[in-house]
Design a protein around this motif. Structure first.
Motif, short mmCIF file in Angstrom:
data_model
loop_
_atom_site.label_atom_id
_atom_site.label_comp_id
_atom_site.label_asym_id
_atom_site.label_seq_id
_atom_site.Cartn_x
_atom_site.Cartn_y
_atom_site.Cartn_z
N PHE A 96 30.78 -43.45 -0.26
CA PHE A 96 31.84 -44.34 0.27
C PHE A 96 32.07 -45.52 -0.66
O PHE A 96 33.22 -45.86 -0.97
CB PHE A 96 31.43 -44.82 1.66
CG PHE A 96 32.44 -45.73 2.31
CD1 PHE A 96 33.61 -45.22 2.84
CD2 PHE A 96 32.20 -47.10 2.40
CE1 PHE A 96 34.54 -46.06 3.45
CE2 PHE A 96 33.12 -47.95 3.00
CZ PHE A 96 34.29 -47.42 3.53
N PHE A 97 30.99 -46.14 -1.14
CA PHE A 97 31.12 -47.29 -2.03
C PHE A 97 31.81 -46.89 -3.33
O PHE A 97 32.70 -47.61 -3.83
CB PHE A 97 29.73 -47.87 -2.32
CG PHE A 97 29.74 -49.06 -3.22
CD1 PHE A 97 30.10 -50.31 -2.75
CD2 PHE A 97 29.37 -48.94 -4.56
CE1 PHE A 97 30.11 -51.42 -3.58
CE2 PHE A 97 29.38 -50.04 -5.40
CZ PHE A 97 29.74 -51.28 -4.91
N VAL A 112 35.58 -46.32 -2.70
CA VAL A 112 36.34 -47.56 -2.51
C VAL A 112 36.54 -48.28 -3.84
O VAL A 112 37.65 -48.72 -4.17
CB VAL A 112 35.61 -48.48 -1.50
CG1 VAL A 112 36.22 -49.88 -1.51
CG2 VAL A 112 35.70 -47.90 -0.10
N SER A 121 39.93 -45.63 5.71
CA SER A 121 39.43 -46.94 5.30
C SER A 121 39.35 -47.04 3.79
O SER A 121 39.64 -48.10 3.21
CB SER A 121 38.04 -47.18 5.90
OG SER A 121 38.10 -47.29 7.30
N ILE A 122 38.94 -45.96 3.14
CA ILE A 122 38.87 -45.96 1.67
C ILE A 122 40.24 -46.28 1.09
O ILE A 122 40.37 -47.15 0.21
CB ILE A 122 38.37 -44.60 1.16
CG1 ILE A 122 36.90 -44.41 1.51
CG2 ILE A 122 38.58 -44.47 -0.35
CD1 ILE A 122 36.36 -43.02 1.23
N ILE A 135 41.44 -50.08 1.91
CA ILE A 135 40.81 -51.10 1.07
C ILE A 135 41.21 -50.92 -0.39
O ILE A 135 41.46 -51.90 -1.11
CB ILE A 135 39.28 -51.05 1.22
CG1 ILE A 135 38.88 -51.26 2.68
CG2 ILE A 135 38.61 -52.11 0.34
CD1 ILE A 135 37.41 -50.96 2.97
N ARG A 162 34.36 -53.13 3.92
CA ARG A 162 33.67 -51.84 3.91
C ARG A 162 32.67 -51.72 5.05
O ARG A 162 32.32 -50.62 5.47
CB ARG A 162 32.91 -51.66 2.58
CG ARG A 162 33.75 -51.76 1.33
CD ARG A 162 32.87 -51.60 0.11
NE ARG A 162 31.83 -52.62 0.07
CZ ARG A 162 31.75 -53.56 -0.86
NH1 ARG A 162 32.65 -53.61 -1.81
NH2 ARG A 162 30.76 -54.44 -0.84
N GLU A 163 32.15 -52.85 5.53
CA GLU A 163 31.01 -52.83 6.44
C GLU A 163 31.36 -52.19 7.79
O GLU A 163 30.54 -51.46 8.37
CB GLU A 163 30.48 -54.25 6.64
CG GLU A 163 29.83 -54.85 5.42
CD GLU A 163 30.84 -55.35 4.39
OE1 GLU A 163 30.43 -55.69 3.27
OE2 GLU A 163 32.06 -55.40 4.70
N ILE A 166 25.24 -50.80 2.29
CA ILE A 166 26.49 -51.28 1.70
C ILE A 166 26.44 -52.78 1.44
O ILE A 166 27.09 -53.29 0.53
CB ILE A 166 27.68 -50.91 2.61
CG1 ILE A 166 28.97 -50.72 1.79
CG2 ILE A 166 27.90 -51.95 3.69
CD1 ILE A 166 29.02 -49.44 1.02
N SER A 183 42.14 -56.74 -0.27
CA SER A 183 40.85 -56.06 -0.11
C SER A 183 39.80 -56.98 0.51
O SER A 183 40.12 -57.84 1.32
CB SER A 183 40.38 -55.50 -1.46
OG SER A 183 41.30 -54.52 -1.91
N GLY A 213 39.53 -50.07 8.73
CA GLY A 213 38.82 -51.07 7.94
C GLY A 213 37.95 -51.91 8.84
O GLY A 213 37.96 -51.75 10.06
#
Length: 602
Positions: A43-44, A47, A140-141, A144, A152-153, A193, A316, A356
């Motif tokens: 995920f990180f 993004v 969400s990806i 952002i 992201r959280e 994250i 973002s 998000g």
């Protein structure tokens, strides 16, 4: 030792460990942590790479990034600011269509992914359909990555919770265990994250309540968070998000400014929540009712994109701007403008229904609020407020603690971010004040006050209700057949034949209750005439048990369980040997059933 015998030994050890609850939760916590960690890593990367493609290469924007997140580098492309509103509008339309078609139950899911997880814990029995975190994660990806003001959280919390729920369902665990693994998954995602394993675990177990925390989930949540964090750092390193100096609190006089900071964060939090609720319910809910969810999210994305095109500081998550504020590189008026702009931009993004999290924007607004207070204090009292950047960090924790009613997790997170406890005292003071001052509002709509307000703990609430019900309203008053200790078996047969009672209190010569004789105790001897004059009531009686009229039904329930009697005599308040009636076990069960029914109806 033979191989066969060795196998049998290990088999017995394995079987014994299955009965140890803590070892079981250790294994489950590690499993959920591994899966959440893999998810957080992917995920990180998605993004950050998406931001690099959309904002850096296509839109041509050069946005600051914190030291711990400078993963993708490159010269910005040709400036095309119009790419931002086009991208965010397209993502908004796509999000609305996907949510409306495949996961319509999430439309009223609450504030963000964290709030949806809270709702699933309290109202969903810990069951989250796998498609929900998949769609929410993907949208969400893109939200952002294209510049939507979101964090992201929140999404990774929901995705981690989805992992925990999926594992629990596959293993056919109970509802209680599903809820615990739900929180363990959320802790794993959040701890990784944010690169704060302890803070992530504690935030996950306390954010579901305003005045409580889920103590039973601490062990698996901590394990999950540590494992997930370790896996995350294997790919991205163990450096914290911000590359900042170490801050130390050294002057007690500075506490005055931190008290002022707490009041400023409370006001900013109230404004943040009021703005979000107004834009969500007074604007986008009406658009959704008239045009549908897809057009509401599309318009929200367009408005967010236009604002970001003109004011890139709100795009973002904004951790790069936060690092600059900590380092004192942003002037006061600009921080105020960013604070207000971020509040509106986040409200348009999340309030319209786009995916998000509100976590990062909340830290952003709190940090900027702290930056303003810190710079003002440093300007007029430089000999006291020697490190204005520390106010940004304290503002982050205090603001989120206030709006989310989470006093411990955010505080620990900031300590992990700074890799020290130099700001612990002001962190504790400011967070506590924000919670007290902001007790009348909450960022998360599905938070409940405590365990007794949650359907997840309906059994605990029932016990609490039994403690409020008393014997005097449920026992049967009247004359109770009482036996003397010297009553013979022959006399007992005549007494039993002329009564419908099954339990008989036994008294000694002084009138003191010394036991209870039951029909079960005497049944085997009733027709043995040889024993008629040998067996006495005291020989057949078992231990005494009595209740008073003002005893609660929970006390009565414990006595029924302890003695296994079907009836227990009720005695007068002023005389423990004067029997005024009997309480039947069935009366307590009926009260218990009625309490559960009323709780479900409420």
């Amino acid at each position: 030792m033979s191989p066969l015998l060795n196998f049998q030994v290990w088999k017995e050890i394995a079987r014994s460990y299955k009965n140890i609850s803590s070892f079981r939760w250790l294994l489950l916590g590690v499993l959920v942590g591994l899966l959440s960690g893999v998810l957080a890593v992917a995920f990180f990367a998605a993004v950050e790479y998406g931001k690099f493609i959309f904002l850096n290469q296509l839109a041509g924007l050069s946005l600051p990034a914190p030291a711990g997140e400078e993963i993708f580098h490159g010269t910005p492309g040709q400036l095309r600011a119009w790419v931002v509103p086009v991208s965010t509008m397209t993502v908004g339309l796509l999000t609305g269509w996907l949510v409306n078609k495949y996961i319509p139950e999430t439309i009223s899911g609450g504030t963000d992914g964290t709030d949806a997880t809270i709702k699933c814990f309290h109202q969903g029995g810990g069951i989250m359909r796998p498609i929900v975190p998949i769609i929410k994660g993907i949208t969400s990806i893109f939200t952002i990555a294209t510049g939507g003001s979101a964090g992201r959280e929140g999404p990774i919390t929901q995705m981690g919770a989805g992992i925990g729920s999926w594992v629990a369902q596959k293993l056919k665990l109970s509802a209680k265990e599903r809820r615990i693994l739900l929180l363990a998954g959320a802790a794993g995602g959040l701890g990784a994250i944010f690169r704060a394993p302890l803070g992530g675990a504690l935030t996950a177990v306390e954010v579901i309540y305003r005045e409580d925390f889920e103590s039973e989930a601490i062990l698996p949540s901590v394990l999950s968070s540590v494992v997930s964090y370790s896996l995350f750092t294997l790919f991205y390193g163990s450096e914290p998000i911000f590359g900042i100096p170490r801050f130390v609190f050294h002057d007690p006089r500075e506490m005055i400014f931190y008290i002022i900071l707490a009041f400023a964060c409370t006001f900013a939090g109230w404004m943040y929540i009021r703005t979000f609720r107004f834009i969500k319910y007074s604007i986008f809910s009406k658009i959704k009712d008239r045009l549908g969810l897809m057009w509401a999210t599309g318009i929200g994305g367009l408005m967010m994109g236009l604002m970001g095109m003109l004011f890139p500081q709100v795009l973002s998550g904004g951790y790069g701007w936060l690092e600059m504020a900590i380092m004192g590189e942003i002037p006061i008026m600009m921080m105020i403008a960013i604070l207000l702009g971020k509040t509106v931009a986040t409200s348009m993004t999340i309030g319209s229904g786009m995916s998000g999290g509100m976590f990062a924007p909340a830290l952003f607004v709190g940090g900027m609020t702290g930056g303003v207070v810190g710079q003002v204090a440093g300007k007029y009292y430089p000999e006291i407020a020697t490190q204005p950047g520390g106010y940004v960090l304290v503002g982050m924790a205090a603001f989120f603690a206030g709006v989310a009613n989470a006093p411990i997790g955010p505080l620990i997170m900031v300590c992990e971010l700074t890799q020290g406890y130099g700001l612990l005292a002001p962190l504790m003071l400011a967070s506590a004040l924000c919670i007290v001052l902001g007790r009348n509002f909450s960022l998360y709509e599905h938070q409940v006050d405590n365990k007794f307000e949650s359907p997840a703990h309906i059994e605990d609430a029932t016990i609490n209700i039994l403690e409020q019900l008393h014997v005097d309203t449920h026992f049967k008053p009247g004359i109770v057949t009482t036996l003397e200790e010297g009553t013979t078996l022959k006399a007992l047969r005549d007494i039993i034949a002329n009564t419908n009672e099954l339990y008989f209190p036994v008294k000694n010569d002084e009138g003191i209750i010394t036991g209870i004789m039951t029909i079960h105790n005497v049944r085997n001897h009733l027709f043995n005439q040889d024993l008629f004059d040998l067996i006495l009531a005291r020989d057949l009686a078992t231990k005494p048990a009595t209740l008073k009229a003002d005893d609660d039904l929970y006390t009565a329930l414990l006595k029924f369980v302890d003695t296994d009697y079907g009836q227990i005599p009720v005695v007068a308040e002023d005389d423990p040997n004067h029997i005024i009636g009997l309480l039947n076990r069935e009366n307590v069960f009926r009260a218990y059933a009625k309490a559960i029914k009323e709780l479900h109806e409420d």
